[in-house]
Write a protein that holds these residues in place. Structure first.
Motif, PDB file in Angstrom:
ATOM      1  N   PRO A   1       0.800  -1.228   0.000  1.00 31.42           N
ATOM      2  CA  PRO A   1       0.000   0.000   0.000  1.00 31.42           C
ATOM      3  C   PRO A   1       0.833   1.278   0.000  1.00 31.42           C
ATOM      4  N   ARG A   2       2.140   1.164   0.230  1.00 24.33           N
ATOM      5  CA  ARG A   2       3.009   2.348   0.237  1.00 24.33           C
ATOM      6  C   ARG A   2       3.969   2.354  -0.940  1.00 24.33           C
ATOM      7  N   THR A   3       4.004   1.276  -1.720  1.00 20.37           N
ATOM      8  CA  THR A   3       4.939   1.196  -2.844  1.00 20.37           C
ATOM      9  C   THR A   3       4.230   0.617  -4.055  1.00 20.37           C
ATOM     10  N   ALA A   4       4.587   1.119  -5.231  1.00 21.57           N
ATOM     11  CA  ALA A   4       4.098   0.541  -6.474  1.00 21.57           C
ATOM     12  C   ALA A   4       4.858  -0.757  -6.756  1.00 21.57           C
ATOM     13  N   HIS A   5       4.492  -1.431  -7.841  1.00 24.91           N
ATOM     14  CA  HIS A   5       5.112  -2.715  -8.173  1.00 24.91           C
ATOM     15  C   HIS A   5       6.591  -2.526  -8.518  1.00 24.91           C
ATOM     16  N   GLU A   6       7.424  -3.369  -7.932  1.00 22.84           N
ATOM     17  CA  GLU A   6       8.870  -3.317  -8.103  1.00 22.84           C
ATOM     18  C   GLU A   6       9.392  -4.717  -8.416  1.00 22.84           C
ATOM     19  N   VAL A   7      10.540  -4.778  -9.074  1.00 25.22           N
ATOM     20  CA  VAL A   7      11.213  -6.054  -9.288  1.00 25.22           C
ATOM     21  C   VAL A   7      12.064  -6.341  -8.054  1.00 25.22           C
ATOM     22  N   VAL A   8      11.780  -7.453  -7.413  1.00 29.06           N
ATOM     23  CA  VAL A   8      12.397  -7.815  -6.134  1.00 29.06           C
ATOM     24  C   VAL A   8      13.250  -9.061  -6.331  1.00 29.06           C
ATOM     25  N   GLU A   9      14.456  -9.036  -5.781  1.00 29.78           N
ATOM     26  CA  GLU A   9      15.322 -10.215  -5.809  1.00 29.78           C
ATOM     27  C   GLU A   9      15.497 -10.762  -4.394  1.00 29.78           C
ATOM     28  N   LEU A  10      15.350 -12.077  -4.273  1.00 33.88           N
ATOM     29  CA  LEU A  10      15.558 -12.764  -3.000  1.00 33.88           C
ATOM     30  C   LEU A  10      16.768 -13.679  -3.124  1.00 33.88           C
ATOM     31  N   ASP A  11      17.738 -13.483  -2.239  1.00 36.01           N
ATOM     32  CA  ASP A  11      18.884 -14.381  -2.138  1.00 36.01           C
ATOM     33  C   ASP A  11      18.509 -15.472  -1.143  1.00 36.01           C
ATOM     34  N   THR A  12      18.266 -16.675  -1.622  1.00 36.91           N
ATOM     35  CA  THR A  12      17.776 -17.737  -0.730  1.00 36.91           C
ATOM     36  C   THR A  12      18.863 -18.228   0.217  1.00 36.91           C
ATOM     37  N   ARG A  13      20.110 -17.915  -0.070  1.00 39.09           N
ATOM     38  CA  ARG A  13      21.188 -18.332   0.834  1.00 39.09           C
ATOM     39  C   ARG A  13      21.198 -17.470   2.090  1.00 39.09           C
ATOM     40  N   THR A  14      21.008 -16.145   1.894  1.00 38.24           N
ATOM     41  CA  THR A  14      21.042 -15.226   3.028  1.00 38.24           C
ATOM     42  C   THR A  14      19.648 -14.864   3.535  1.00 38.24           C
TER      43      THR A  14
ATOM     44  N   VAL B   1       4.686  11.788  -5.025  1.00 36.93           N
ATOM     45  CA  VAL B   1       4.280  12.908  -4.175  1.00 36.93           C
ATOM     46  C   VAL B   1       4.604  12.519  -2.739  1.00 36.93           C
ATOM     47  N   ASP B   2       4.351  13.429  -1.837  1.00 35.06           N
ATOM     48  CA  ASP B   2       4.533  13.138  -0.418  1.00 35.06           C
ATOM     49  C   ASP B   2       3.651  11.939  -0.057  1.00 35.06           C
ATOM     50  N   PRO B   3       4.236  10.846   0.491  1.00 41.06           N
ATOM     51  CA  PRO B   3       3.426   9.677   0.851  1.00 41.06           C
ATOM     52  C   PRO B   3       2.318   9.981   1.859  1.00 41.06           C
ATOM     53  N   ALA B   4       2.354  11.153   2.475  1.00 46.22           N
ATOM     54  CA  ALA B   4       1.276  11.526   3.389  1.00 46.22           C
ATOM     55  C   ALA B   4      -0.072  11.591   2.674  1.00 46.22           C
ATOM     56  N   TYR B   5      -0.042  11.688   1.337  1.00 48.98           N
ATOM     57  CA  TYR B   5      -1.282  11.735   0.568  1.00 48.98           C
ATOM     58  C   TYR B   5      -1.760  10.348   0.137  1.00 48.98           C
ATOM     59  N   TYR B   6      -0.952   9.329   0.377  1.00 43.16           N
ATOM     60  CA  TYR B   6      -1.336   7.979  -0.057  1.00 43.16           C
ATOM     61  C   TYR B   6      -2.530   7.477   0.758  1.00 43.16           C
ATOM     62  N   PRO B   7      -3.396   6.707   0.147  1.00 44.03           N
ATOM     63  CA  PRO B   7      -4.530   6.157   0.903  1.00 44.03           C
ATOM     64  C   PRO B   7      -4.066   5.114   1.913  1.00 44.03           C
ATOM     65  N   GLU B   8      -4.860   4.938   2.947  1.00 46.50           N
ATOM     66  CA  GLU B   8      -4.528   3.986   4.005  1.00 46.50           C
ATOM     67  C   GLU B   8      -5.621   2.919   4.068  1.00 46.50           C
ATOM     68  N   PRO B   9      -5.333   1.708   3.576  1.00 45.79           N
ATOM     69  CA  PRO B   9      -6.378   0.680   3.456  1.00 45.79           C
ATOM     70  C   PRO B   9      -6.760   0.061   4.787  1.00 45.79           C
ATOM     71  N   GLN B  10      -8.005  -0.294   4.880  1.00 44.39           N
ATOM     72  CA  GLN B  10      -8.518  -1.106   5.980  1.00 44.39           C
ATOM     73  C   GLN B  10      -8.987  -2.430   5.383  1.00 44.39           C
TER      74      GLN B  10
ATOM     75  N   HIS C   1      -6.057  12.963   3.885  1.00 41.63           N
ATOM     76  CA  HIS C   1      -5.291  14.146   3.490  1.00 41.63           C
ATOM     77  C   HIS C   1      -4.480  14.589   4.704  1.00 41.63           C
ATOM     78  N   PRO C   2      -3.223  14.963   4.505  1.00 45.41           N
ATOM     79  CA  PRO C   2      -2.388  15.295   5.677  1.00 45.41           C
ATOM     80  C   PRO C   2      -2.818  16.555   6.422  1.00 45.41           C
ATOM     81  N   VAL C   3      -3.446  17.519   5.720  1.00 42.99           N
ATOM     82  CA  VAL C   3      -3.767  18.778   6.406  1.00 42.99           C
ATOM     83  C   VAL C   3      -5.212  19.223   6.188  1.00 42.99           C
ATOM     84  N   CYS C   4      -6.046  18.344   5.675  1.00 44.04           N
ATOM     85  CA  CYS C   4      -7.450  18.706   5.472  1.00 44.04           C
ATOM     86  C   CYS C   4      -8.370  17.768   6.246  1.00 44.04           C
TER      87      CYS C   4
END
Length: 655
Positions: free
Chosen positions: A349-362, A376-385, A406-409
């Motif tokens: 909910p705070r990040t868009a889709h990204e390519v993620v690598e997992l090192d299974t050894r570590t 934009v400022d993440p303060a404007y991002y929606p907060e899911p329930q 909204h952060p200030v409204c």
């Protein structure tokens, strides 16, 4: 606007998230894979006409576009497409094959070796020749993949088989040089998966009227020394068992996901590896989707969950499952493994889709591509329930609720916010738990959004999916209405300012909801199904042409039901304003359905707008289209709900 809190009515809050920003972040990276030690993937370019670019992350960590425009790496197999590329290192150099969207030919490309060269011919028949889900078999001098071949001009004049395409280009002008691996025994197939020892090959097959999440079969054939297949036989699956993916372990044992227990779980040679009441697979909407990937050391990378999904590593010998740590709450059905490395596509909910690598050894996971950058400022991002509501007959309804944020409204005391109910497509799909700037576009202005995983959604087991069997237009409508009314009853939403919106199957639910209930003050209907009778009579593509038999019932047996539930026949019951959005090149939900629906609305004096977009198909991909669609939707709500939204062009409603 400073840090002090401002009291403003809902819908009038100033927001830095405009429609252009939301459009620029639409889409996600797809179809990750390894080419040697490098990671490659496709990702959208909304500002470039919606093309799909092929991107590589070199071994030195530099991310670059592998192919310049206008190369568009996207397949049209089944119309929804599928995995359009494959690659490996051959003689010390990357070798990649890919499908170009414009002509649907398969091409060979070697970076630094000149322009891509076609491997397959064109066809003037129907939709032509299409290819997807390739696997490079460089030692055989071939690429094995799905061939979709049109035999006439109708959407049903088509056959699909696993096929082998020569890498030397000898089939570029010669269809006869393409070697078929299967016997055409199934209407639909996935790409062939050769076993590591090269002695067997597996794929999935199924036939009308089943969809792949209803029933599929695993087909295994022997591979002779000459590379030809023989003795194809069904080894798992059936009409009431959905197998979503098939692969081979490094020791040549058959791996697949089956929902035979009511949940997609992982099996090896027919034995369950980690039996749980959660999903290790999903609905196969695009050929080549992957929920698991075997590693060289015998472990298996898996995408799993109940609702939202996580990335984990499964030990098939012990059944132990360890999930990757990180902020991601959702992983897409695209995985690849190389040595001890796994790549996937994750979001939260705070990040868009990204390519993620997992090192299974570590056990360390990190972002290596398409990294999220706060627009934009993440303060404007929606907060899911994450909510579960109670529907008719006490049934559970899963949903994500995004209150105005909204952060200030803040709104005046005692004012309740307007809410829009979002119905996802499919209908065998679900709403992912990820950052969506289209949702933020509304919530940051003071309009709440609730995404409903109505009965029929995937992610919650087969019984939940099958609630919609012969109940499309009933259960989905009831569940969306139940969530909307519950939000109003608990004082979360304004009962007089509820709307519904959806695209594709969600567009059907939105239109059917306006015709069947008095819950909503307006609705946004996007590339919808509106006429079941027309859809069942050749107005859609082959893949879904028999889907209504399970969603509504066999047309020959219940033709009246098709008419009774269709918004096109119930247009006289729609009395509230609506916005209709449609791509003129859509072959899945064609514009003729919208035109028929609007003809039924003529003279009824219901305010509405119809925006049709040239060059768009099923799912808008161009930035300018998405901007126009979002701004028109916001204008609709502003007019109906009495909102003072600054800075948007008014949508002209007629009727």
């Amino acid at each position: 606007m400073g840090d002090e809190v401002h009291t403003l009515p809902y819908g009038s809050w100033p927001s830095p998230i405009d429609a252009a920003l939301a459009a620029a972040h639409d889409g996600r990276p797809e179809y990750v894979g390894f080419v040697g030690d490098e990671v490659w993937w496709t990702e959208p370019r909304p500002a470039e006409g919606g093309r799909r670019a092929l991107v590589r992350r070199r071994a030195d960590g530099v991310e670059e576009q592998a192919l310049p425009g206008p190369w568009n790496v996207r397949s049209r197999v089944w119309e929804y497409g599928g995995r359009p590329w494959a690659g490996e290192v051959v003689d010390g150099r990357p070798l990649v094959v890919f499908v170009h969207f414009a002509d649907q030919r398969l091409y060979r490309y070697e970076p630094g070796g000149g322009a891509p060269r076609p491997l397959t011919p064109l066809s003037a028949v129907g939709g032509g020749l299409r290819w997807a889900d390739p696997v490079l078999c460089a030692e055989r001098g071939e690429v094995w993949c799905v061939l979709e071949e049109f035999t006439g001009d109708g959407p049903g004049d088509v056959r699909r088989v696993p096929a082998a395409v020569p890498l030397d280009g000898s089939a570029a002008d010669d269809r006869g040089a393409v070697r078929e691996l299967g016997d055409g025994g199934h209407r639909f197939v996935t790409g062939p998966r050769p076993a590591p020892d090269g002695r067997r090959v597996a794929w999935l097959g199924w036939d009308h009227p089943r969809m792949p999440w209803e029933g599929t079969e695993v087909v295994v054939a022997e591979i002779g020394d000459d590379g030809r297949t023989r003795g194809a036989r069904t080894v798992a699956g059936g009409p009431e068992e959905s197998i979503a993916q098939v692969e081979w372990s490094t020791d040549n044992r058959l791996l697949y996901t089956s929902d035979r227990t009511g949940w997609w779980n992982l099996y090896r040679d027919g034995e369950p590896l980690c039996p749980r009441e959660e999903e290790f697979g999903g609905p196969l909407w695009k050929v080549g989707e992957r929920w698991f990937a075997p590693l060289d050391n015998g472990l298996i990378a898996v995408v799993h969950g109940r609702g939202p999904t996580v990335l984990g590593i499964l030990d098939p010998e012990t059944g132990e499952l360890v999930d990757a740590a990180g902020p991601w709450t959702e992983f897409c059905p695209t995985l690849a493994a190389h040595g001890e490395r796994v790549v996937a596509v994750g979001a939260s909910p705070r990040t868009a889709h990204e390519v993620v690598e997992l090192d299974t050894r570590t056990g360390r996971a990190r972002v290596i591509g398409a990294a999220h950058r706060d627009a934009v400022d993440p303060a404007y991002y929606p907060e899911p329930q994450i909510r579960t509501f109670t529907g008719p007959e006490g049934r559970d309804i899963h949903a994500r609720v995004y209150p105005p944020h909204h952060p200030v409204c803040t709104a005046p005391a005692r004012e309740l916010p307007p809410y829009v109910i979002w119905a996802h497509g499919g209908p065998t799909s679900r709403a992912p738990l990820v950052l969506d700037l289209a949702i933020a576009y509304f919530t940051s202005r003071g309009i709440g959004v609730a995404e409903v995983d109505y009965g029929g959604s995937s992610g919650y087991g087969r019984a939940y999916r099958e609630r919609l069997r012969e109940q499309w237009g009933v259960v989905d409508v009831e569940d969306c209405a139940a969530v909307a009314l519950a939000l109003a009853d608990e004082g979360t939403a304004d009962r007089a300012r509820l709307a519904i919106r959806g695209g594709s199957a969600g567009g059907w639910t939105a239109a059917a909801s306006l015709a069947a209930t008095d819950v909503y003050a307006c609705g946004t209907i996007v590339y919808p199904v509106l006429d079941l009778t027309g859809w069942a009579s050749g107005e859609t593509h082959d893949f879904e042409s028999r889907y209504l038999e399970s969603l509504v019932g066999p047309f020959a047996e219940v033709p009246a039901r098709y008419a009774e539930r269709s918004p096109v026949t119930r247009a006289d019951r729609i009395t509230v304003p609506f916005l209709l959005l449609q791509g003129l090149d859509d072959v899945i939900c064609p514009p003729v359905q919208c035109e028929r629906f609007l003809a039924r609305m003529a003279g009824r004096r219901v305010p509405h707008a119809y925006l049709a977009f040239e060059g768009e198909g099923h799912g808008f991909r161009r930035a300018e289209t998405m901007v126009s669609a979002l701004e028109a939707e916001l204008s609709l709500y502003a007019q109906v709900f009495g909102l003072r939204v600054p800075g948007i062009r008014p949508l002209e409603l007629t009727g």
